[in-house]
Design an enzyme around this catalytic site. Structure first.
Site, short mmCIF file in Angstrom:
data_model
loop_
_atom_site.label_atom_id
_atom_site.label_comp_id
_atom_site.label_asym_id
_atom_site.label_seq_id
_atom_site.Cartn_x
_atom_site.Cartn_y
_atom_site.Cartn_z
N GLU A 191 -69.94 -27.61 42.79
CA GLU A 191 -70.92 -28.04 41.80
C GLU A 191 -71.50 -29.42 42.13
O GLU A 191 -71.60 -30.30 41.28
CB GLU A 191 -70.30 -28.02 40.40
CG GLU A 191 -69.86 -26.63 39.98
CD GLU A 191 -69.45 -26.48 38.53
OE1 GLU A 191 -68.90 -27.43 37.97
OE2 GLU A 191 -69.66 -25.38 37.98
N GLU B 107 -64.04 -23.82 26.05
CA GLU B 107 -65.42 -23.95 26.52
C GLU B 107 -66.23 -22.68 26.25
O GLU B 107 -67.37 -22.75 25.79
CB GLU B 107 -65.41 -24.26 28.02
CG GLU B 107 -66.80 -24.31 28.62
CD GLU B 107 -66.81 -24.65 30.10
OE1 GLU B 107 -65.73 -24.91 30.67
OE2 GLU B 107 -67.90 -24.65 30.69
N ASP C 221 -65.07 -18.13 35.88
CA ASP C 221 -64.94 -19.42 35.20
C ASP C 221 -64.48 -19.29 33.76
O ASP C 221 -65.29 -19.42 32.84
CB ASP C 221 -66.30 -20.16 35.25
CG ASP C 221 -66.17 -21.62 34.82
OD1 ASP C 221 -65.03 -22.10 34.72
OD2 ASP C 221 -67.20 -22.26 34.59
#
Ligand code: GCV
Length: 685
Positions: A277, A378, A350
C-alpha cells in the site's frame, strides 16, 4: 484542556474510586474486571523477593479473592517443568486453601487472574485443579495508533498512548489499567504504533515516551514492540538510501537497536509493513522481503528481539489480489533468519466478514507464521454493530489446510503442535481508544477479551469465552447469560447475511469501509480497491471466478482445491468467493441464486431486529447506562442492515433483472439516493 484529556481524567478518577468502594454507575470503563474489593482480605502466602509481577499477583488476590488462603509458589518440579514458562498449576479448594504454582512470576500472575475469573464465573465451589500453558508464545496486540493520537481504523476515540500529552500520573494510570486488562486475559505484548509507521517513531523524544510506557507495562509481563518504517535510515538517519544490503544501512539499524535496548532492556522487536500500500520496502532497492527482514533480524538478534514481517502485500496488477501474498512469499520460504516470523492476516484479502483462510498457512513450511486477526471492526460495522468475533476466529483456527493430511488445522500448524516451530505467535489489531468504555461499543470489549483468551487457548469454544465474558462484564443471571450468549454467537453470521452473504466480499464504501457501495467505480483509482473488482456482477451472474486454471483456488491443498473448484461441491458460504455464478443457478435450498441472495439479506435484517427485542427484555439485568447505550447501538445496526440489504439488492437487481421474491418488506431506500449519498440521511452513527 482537550476533551479527550478531560475524559481521561474522569476515567482515572473513576478507576481510583471503584477500587475503594462500590459505586453504581456503569460506563463500561471497568471492562470485565468488575469484581468488588473484599472487605477482609484473605491471606496470601508467598516468598517476597520484591519482584513486581509477583507483588501484582499478591495485590490482586488480596483485593479480590474471597476464598481461604492462597499460596503462590515458584517451583521447577517435574509437573511444572512440563508447562511453558508462563504456564501455571492451580490446585486446592476455596474453603481450605489454593496453591498456584509456576516456574515464573508471570505464570503466577496469569494463574491468579485465572483463579479470580473462576471465582467471578461461579466455578470455585468445589476442588480446583487447573493446569495451563499458552498455545502461542507471543500474544500481541497491534495498535494502529499514530503519533498525532489518531488511530487508523479506530472507532473508539484517540490513542490511549496520548502521544501529544505529558505522561503525567493520569496517563500512567491509564497505561496501568490497560496493562492489567491485558494481563488478565493472557496477553504478553503490544505493538504501540501503526504499521503505516512514521520514521519518527524511532526519534529520541518519542523513544523517551516509549520507555515510559514500557516501564509501566513491564510488571504486567507485557513487552513493548514498535512498527518501523523501512525507509528510516534515509528519512530519519539522513543516509542516501535504505538499501538493506548497504553496510551503512545495516550499521544504522544496529546503532538504533542498541540505543533502543539501552533504554528498554526487554524491548520485544519490530513489526514491519513493507512494499505494501505504497510503503517503502526492500523491493525498492531490488531486494527481497527476506533481505529486508533478515537485516533487521541481525540487528535485533544479539538482544533477543524478533521481527514480525507482514505478508499483507498486493500491487495493482493483473494477478488476483487474493493470490499475491503466496506469489511473493512462498519462493522465500526457508530464507528467513530464526528470529523472524511472517505475520499473515487470517484471510487472503483483508479482514472481510468471511474469507477462507490464507493459503500461506500450510504452504510456507520452513517459516514460522503468525496469524493476524482484526479485533477492531473495520469491515464489521465498526463500533456501531454488535458482532462477536470469536466464532469467526474459531472458524479460522479450525480450518483444515490438509497440508499434512486431514486434520492439519491452521491452529495446529501455527502453534507448533503439528509442525514444530522455532517461534509461535498471534497478533490482534486492537480496538481500544480513549472512549470511556475503551472500545466504543460495550460488546466490542468482548472481542478484545476473546482475542486474549483464544490466543492463550484456541481450543476454548466461542461459547465458553462468551459465557465467561458475559458473567464478568454484566451478570451471572442464567437467563441473561443464555439469551445474550445466543445473540453473540449468532451475531457474526447475521452480519455476513446482511452485508456479504454467499461469499461476496469487499463491496464496502472504499474510503471508510463502513457501509455498502457495490456501485463505486472511481476512474483512475486502484481497481483492487473497487467493489466491482470483487463482485463482478453482470447480466449473467455474480461472483469472482477463482476456479479457473491458475486461479486462487489452486493455492489450496488437495482435496480442498478440488472441492472448492467445483461449483457443485463448493460450500455455499464461499460460493461467490470462488465462482461467477449464474443468477438462475439452483442452490442447495432449491432456490435460484438471486432469490437465495435476497433471502439471506432479509434474514440478516430480521435477525438484528430479533436482537433488539432480546436486548429490550434484558433491561432488568443491566444497569441503565449500559442498557441504553447498547439499545441505541442496536438501533443503528438495525437501520444499517436495511441499508445494506436495499443498497445491495437494488444495485444487483440492475444486473439480474429479477424481482425481489418476497413481500415482507419492500426496499425503504432509493438506489439513486443511495448512490448519491455515501450513507442514508436518516442514520447518524
Ligand atoms: C494499516 C487495510 C486497511 C488499512 C490498513 C491495511 C493494513 O487496507 O484498510 O487501514 O493499514 O489494511 O493492514 O496494512
Amino acid at each position: 484542556m482537550k476533551s479527550s484529556r478531560i475524559k481521561l481524567t474522569l476515567t482515572v478518577i473513576f478507576f481510583a474510586l471503584f477500587t475503594s468502594f462500590k459505586i453504581s454507575a456503569e460506563d463500561g470503563s471497568r471492562l470485565w474486571l468488575r469484581a468488588d474489593t473484599v472487605i477482609t482480605p484473605s491471606e496470601v502466602i508467598y516468598r517476597d523477593t520484591g519482584d513486581e509481577t509477583l507483588l501484582l499477583a499478591v495485590e490482586e488476590l488480596r483485593r479480590y479473592w474471597k476464598g481461604h488462603a492462597v499460596r503462590l509458589v515458584i517451583s521447577d518440579a517435574r509437573d511444572i517443568r512440563a508447562l511453558t514458562s508462563e504456564g501455571f498449576l492451580i490446585e486446592g479448594d476455596s474453603r481450605s486453601g489454593v496453591t498456584i504454582t509456576s516456574s515464573t512470576e508471570a505464570g503466577l500472575l496469569y494463574g491468579t487472574h485465572h483463579l479470580l475469573r473462576l471465582q467471578v464465573t461461579g466455578e470455585t465451589g468445589g476442588s480446583i485443579t487447573v493446569k495451563e500453558s499458552p498455545k502461542y508464545a507471543l500474544r500481541i496486540l497491534n495498535h494502529w495508533d499514530n503519533q498525532d493520537d489518531s488511530v487508523e481504523r479506530g472507532y473508539a476515540g484517540s490513542s490511549i498512548w496520548q502521544w501529544q500529552s505529558e505522561q503525567d500520573s493520569t496517563v500512567i494510570a491509564l497505561y496501568r489499567n490497560y496493562a492489567r486488562a491485558n494481563a488478565s486475559i493472557g496477553l504478553n505484548g503490544t505493538v504501540l504504533n501503526n504499521v503505516n509507521a512514521s520514521p519518527l517513531i524511532l526519534s529520541a523524544p518519542i523513544l523517551k515516551k516509549v520507555k515510559t510506557i514500557a516501564d509501566v507495562l513491564r510488571p504486567y509481563h507485557i513487552k513493548v514492540y514498535l512498527s518501523v518504517n523501512f525507509d528510516s535510515p534515509a528519512a530519519l538517519g539522513g543516509l542516501p538510501s535504505s538499501d538493506p544490503l548497504s553496510k551503512d544501512v545495516r550499521q544504522w539499524w544496529k546503532g538504533k537497536v542498541k540505543e533502543l535496548y539501552t533504554v528498554i532492556p526487554d524491548f520485544g522487536g519490530f513489526l514491519v509493513k513493507a512494499n505494501s500500500e505504497g510503503l517503502p520496502g526492500p523491493q525498492d532497492f531490488g531486494r527481497t522481503h527476506a533481505d529486508g527482514a533478515n537485516m533487521l533480524a541481525e540487528a535485533l538478534a544479539p538482544f533477543g528481539g524478533i521481527v514480525m514481517w507482514r505478508a499483507f502485500v498486493y500491487n495493482p496488477s493483473d494477478e488476483d489480489r487474493a493470490k499475491q501474498a503466496v506469489l511473493e512469499f512462498l519462493p522465500l520460504d526457508g530464507q528467513f533468519s530464526p528470529n523472524v516470523l511472517i505475520q499473515v492476516k487470517n484471510g487472503p484479502v483483508d479482514f472481510q466478514p468471511r474469507e477462507p483462510f490464507s493459503p500461506l498457512f500450510g504452504l510456507m513450511k520452513e517459516t514460522p507464521l503468525m496469524p493476524e486477526l482484526q479485533i477492531t471492526q473495520e469491515y464489521l460495522g465498526q463500533s456501531n454493530h454488535l458482532v462477536y468475533l470469536a466464532t469467526m476466529w474459531k472458524e479460522f483456527f479450525e480450518s483444515d489446510t490438509y497440508v499434512k493430511g486431514e486434520g492439519s488445522s491452521v491452529a495446529e500448524i501455527t502453534d507448533g503442535s503439528l509442525v514444530p516451530q522455532k517461534l509461535t505467535g498471534i497478533a490482534g489489531v486492537a480496538n481500544t481508544g480513549m472512549d470511556v468504555n475503551w472500545c466504543g461499543h460495550h460488546f466490542a470489549q468482548a472481542n478484545w477479551y476473546a482475542f486474549g483468551r483464544l490466543a492463550w487457548n484456541h481450543s476454548l469454544t466461542a461459547e465458553e469465552v462468551a459465557d465467561e465474558w458475559i458473567k464478568q462484564t454484566f451478570s451471572n443471571e442464567p437467563d441473561f447469560v443464555a439469551q445474550v450468549s445466543t445473540l453473540m454467537l449468532e451475531s457474526r453470521e447475521t452480519a455476513v447475511r446482511y452485508m456479504m452473504p454467499l461469499g461476496l466480499h469487499h463491496i464496502f464504501a472504499w474510503e471508510h469501509h463502513y457501509g455498502p457501495e457495490p456501485w463505486t467505480d472511481i476512474p483512475g483509482a486502484r481497481t483492487d480497491w473497487m467493489p466491482s473488482y470483487y463482485h463482478r456482477a453482470d447480466a449473467e451472474g455474480i461472483g469472482f471466478d477463482r476456479s479457473i486454471s491458475g486461479g486462487a483456488v489452486e493455492q489450496y491443498a488437495t482435496p480442498l482445491c478440488e472441492k472448492w473448484k467445483d461449483l457443485a461441491t463448493c460450500p455455499e458460504k464461499f460460493l461467490l468467493w470462488f465462482h461467477h455464478v449464474p443468477w438462475d443457478y439452483r442452490t442447495k435450498s432449491g432456490k435460484i441464486l438471486w432469490d437465495e441472495l435476497c433471502y439471506h439479506y432479509d434474514e440478516g435484517v430480521q435477525e438484528v431486529r430479533e436482537y433488539q427485542r432480546t436486548w429490550d427484555k434484558m433491561e432488568p439485568y443491566v444497569d441503565a447506562e449500559r442498557f441504553r447505550h447498547v439499545q441505541a447501538k442496536l438501533k443503528i445496526q438495525s437501520h444499517d442492515a436495511v441499508w445494506w440489504k436495499d443498497a445491495c439488492l437494488l444495485y444487483f437487481q440492475t444486473f439480474s433483472r429479477r424481482i425481489i421474491p418476497y413481500e415482507i418488506e419492500r426496499p425503504i431506500y432509493d438506489l439513486d439516493e443511495l448512490i448519491e449519498n455515501s450513507r442514508p440521511k436518516t442514520v447518524k452513527p
